[in-house]
Motif scaffolding. Structure first.
Motif, mmCIF file in Angstrom:
data_model
loop_
_atom_site.group_PDB
_atom_site.id
_atom_site.type_symbol
_atom_site.label_atom_id
_atom_site.label_comp_id
_atom_site.label_asym_id
_atom_site.label_seq_id
_atom_site.Cartn_x
_atom_site.Cartn_y
_atom_site.Cartn_z
ATOM 1 N N UNK A 1 20.351 7.632 -4.752
ATOM 2 C CA UNK A 1 19.798 8.538 -5.835
ATOM 3 C C UNK A 1 18.325 7.975 -5.450
ATOM 4 N N UNK A 2 17.517 8.228 -6.652
ATOM 5 C CA UNK A 2 16.069 7.633 -6.214
ATOM 6 C C UNK A 2 15.971 6.444 -6.959
ATOM 7 N N UNK A 3 15.051 5.820 -6.363
ATOM 8 C CA UNK A 3 14.434 4.513 -6.585
ATOM 9 C C UNK A 3 14.960 3.146 -5.253
ATOM 10 N N UNK A 4 16.045 4.066 -4.118
ATOM 11 C CA UNK A 4 16.593 3.029 -3.543
ATOM 12 C C UNK A 4 15.750 2.776 -2.758
ATOM 13 N N UNK A 5 14.506 3.828 -1.552
ATOM 14 C CA UNK A 5 14.315 3.550 -1.134
ATOM 15 C C UNK A 5 12.587 2.558 -1.091
ATOM 16 N N UNK A 6 12.668 1.900 -0.465
ATOM 17 C CA UNK A 6 11.423 0.586 -0.570
ATOM 18 C C UNK A 6 10.221 1.122 -0.255
ATOM 19 N N UNK B 1 9.892 13.406 0.550
ATOM 20 C CA UNK B 1 9.472 12.385 -0.007
ATOM 21 C C UNK B 1 10.525 10.846 0.633
ATOM 22 N N UNK B 2 11.131 10.576 -0.195
ATOM 23 C CA UNK B 2 12.355 8.889 0.082
ATOM 24 C C UNK B 2 13.292 9.530 0.923
ATOM 25 N N UNK B 3 13.056 10.339 1.410
ATOM 26 C CA UNK B 3 14.423 10.688 3.294
ATOM 27 C C UNK B 3 13.034 9.824 4.036
ATOM 28 N N UNK B 4 13.809 9.069 4.884
ATOM 29 C CA UNK B 4 12.770 8.614 6.664
ATOM 30 C C UNK B 4 13.224 9.423 7.166
ATOM 31 N N UNK B 5 12.435 10.409 7.685
ATOM 32 C CA UNK B 5 12.787 10.868 8.815
ATOM 33 C C UNK B 5 13.065 10.593 10.531
ATOM 34 N N UNK B 6 14.458 10.870 10.558
ATOM 35 C CA UNK B 6 14.978 10.271 11.555
ATOM 36 C C UNK B 6 14.668 11.410 13.255
ATOM 37 N N UNK B 7 14.163 11.592 12.558
ATOM 38 C CA UNK B 7 14.259 13.278 13.872
ATOM 39 C C UNK B 7 15.641 13.378 14.563
ATOM 40 N N UNK B 8 16.682 13.291 14.100
ATOM 41 C CA UNK B 8 18.010 12.814 14.153
ATOM 42 C C UNK B 8 18.926 14.786 14.696
ATOM 43 N N UNK B 9 18.212 15.607 14.639
ATOM 44 C CA UNK B 9 18.965 16.175 14.147
ATOM 45 C C UNK B 9 18.902 17.347 15.313
#
Length: 494
Positions: A115-120, A128-136
């Motif tokens: 949920x929101x608030x986990x990322x630092x 927004x909150x997700x990291x772009x992993x370029x993994x798909x």
């Protein structure tokens, strides 16, 4: 086999019994170059010349919250074929997020299930909150491998031969680039889309083989949507608006909960390849969700498109899944969402849509001869999968003209990668070539590469090639002839 290992990366990942951090999903943290690979069985054909590249998700650091396999950092695995020999290498896609966490020595972002608030830190890319992993996903365009993230990241470039890092693609727009960019090898063009939480919510673009954006067009939808793929023909591009998307009330509270919106149809946006918003025509269709399309082509007044129709796009949690993972695993289980090979026909004269299943088996991750992309084609190659897991255990070759099919099953405990078609040098027919795949063998803890002669499909691999380490499972892959890497364009067949 000669193996050269690269300097190790920093990892803080702890031992785990998580279903997507163990077994076939055990992260690989090693980068190598391996030359003159050993043949286990058969012989490497002399009649293919190019590279097979597969993207995988590999968790580097201890997750901040609940782990989803799509949270792992992208790693490309490449095998190069030339003159009856094969070499292998693998490299991380060194995104800005990967480098920031290497510097910190720990995870900085929460994952898809958090949920929101986990990322630092705020994420890179459109969501927004997700990291772009370029993994798909991964494609080859303009002499570069382009690695993308399904929630619209920055599109990272690498050399397809050496996997040297070349940075963010300079043509990538501010709203990012979704996975499943499409390549028309006949023109050298890359077609892409993105989606966001702000109006007009979706865009479509075209990049020529020299890296110049030649079209960037709004495809407005009534609100935020979750498209995953697109299709194209010679003249048209096809985008989608499915009734499976975020719950708007929860989204306003920062909760990304996906549901099926009853009463809404599927809609497909058809526009000329270089058309604008005012040129879009919308076609209604049966409600569903589609992760992956195959091909599309024109036939008189009709535009025909094939893909994998999900009969149950929001399945119930798997009852026998490990504690807390039932919902996650049902969304990664083709036998839960029941994906079927399907054909849509859009009548460009009347505006009507007709559609039907082409096969009643559970199938997905289809591939075909890319020299027929956007053009009439006959053969498609789907994967079958083990129930309860996102693991491929066989292939089906479809003759879309006659309705015949041929199936090839892998032995228990052996799992395939998405398997593109590699045409033979001087191929004379559409199925004159090989399926190429990386195989993860859970019985031996090893990995290998296989080639399957598509003219003799049910006979199994013509060669099995040992790899220096077992890779983690992943999603998408690409085959690129060396001529296409060099020239950026190849003439169509047929």
């Amino acid at each position: 086999m000669k193996v050269e290992r690269q300097p190790p990366v920093v990892t803080s990942l702890l031992p785990s019994n998580h279903p997507y951090l163990t077994g076939p999903w055990t992260p690989l943290h090693e980068e190598v170059d391996a030359y003159d690979l050993e043949v286990i069985e058969g012989a490497i054909p002399h009649d293919i010349d190019g590279v097979y590249i597969r993207n995988t998700e590999n968790q580097v650091h201890q997750p901040l919250g609940r782990h989803h396999p799509f949270d792992g950092d992208g790693m490309l695995h490449q095998i190069s074929f030339a003159n009856g020999k094969a070499d292998y290498r693998n490299r991380w896609v060194r995104t800005r997020g990967f480098e920031a966490e290497q510097e910190a020595g720990r995870s900085l972002w929460g994952g898809l299930m958090d949920g929101p608030g986990v990322s630092t830190r705020p994420g890179f890319g459109a969501h927004g909150g997700l990291k772009d992993t370029a993994s798909t996903d991964v494609v080859v365009h303009g002499g570069r491998a382009i690695s993308t993230f399904y929630q619209c990241g920055e599109a990272y470039s690498l050399d397809p031969e050496t996997l040297e890092q070349l940075g963010v693609a300079p043509w990538a727009p501010l709203d990012g680039v979704s996975a499943h960019t499409k390549i028309d090898e006949a023109t050298g063009e890359l077609l892409f889309f993105n989606y966001s939480k702000h109006a007009p919510y979706m865009h479509y673009g075209v990049v020529d083989r020299h890296g110049k954006v030649t079209n960037y067009t709004a495809v407005p939808t009534p609100g935020p949507r979750l498209p995953h793929d697109m299709a194209f023909s010679e003249k048209y591009s096809i985008l989608n608006d499915f009734p499976v998307f975020w719950d708007q009330r929860l989204l306003e509270r920062g909760v990304h909960a996906v549901r099926l919106h009853e009463g809404l149809k599927s809609r497909f946006a058809v526009l000329p390849r270089h058309g604008k918003t005012e040129d879009i025509r919308w076609f209604d269709a049966d409600p569903c969700y589609v992760l992956h399309f195959l091909n599309a082509y024109e036939d008189g007044d009709e535009l025909i498109m094939d893909g994998y129709f999900q009969e149950n796009p929001t399945p119930e949690p798997l009852a026998d899944a490990p504690d807390g993972h039932g919902h996650l695993m049902s969304y990664l289980d083709e036998h839960s969402f029941r994906s079927k090979l399907h054909r849509w026909r859009f009548n460009l004269k009347t505006g009507e849509t007709t559609e039907k299943h082409l096969d009643d088996r559970i199938l997905e991750f289809g591939m075909f001869n890319q020299r027929y992309a956007g053009r009439p084609y006959r053969y498609a190659y789907s994967t079958t999968t083990r129930p309860g897991w996102f693991l491929f255990n066989g292939y089906v070759k479809h003759d879309l003209e006659t309705g015949e099919s041929w199936e090839l099953k892998l032995p228990e405990g052996r799992y395939a990668s998405e398997s593109p078609f590699a045409p033979r040098i001087n191929a004379t027919s559409e199925d004159d070539g090989y399926l190429v795949s990386f195989i993860m063998d859970e019985n031996t803890g090893r990995a290998e590469c296989i080639l399957v002669d598509c003219k003799k499909f049910e006979e199994g691999p013509v060669v099995r090639i040992a790899l220096p380490h077992k890779m983690c499972s992943g999603t998408h892959s690409v085959w690129a002839d060396r001529r296409f890497i060099r020239d950026g364009v190849v003439p169509p067949m047929g």
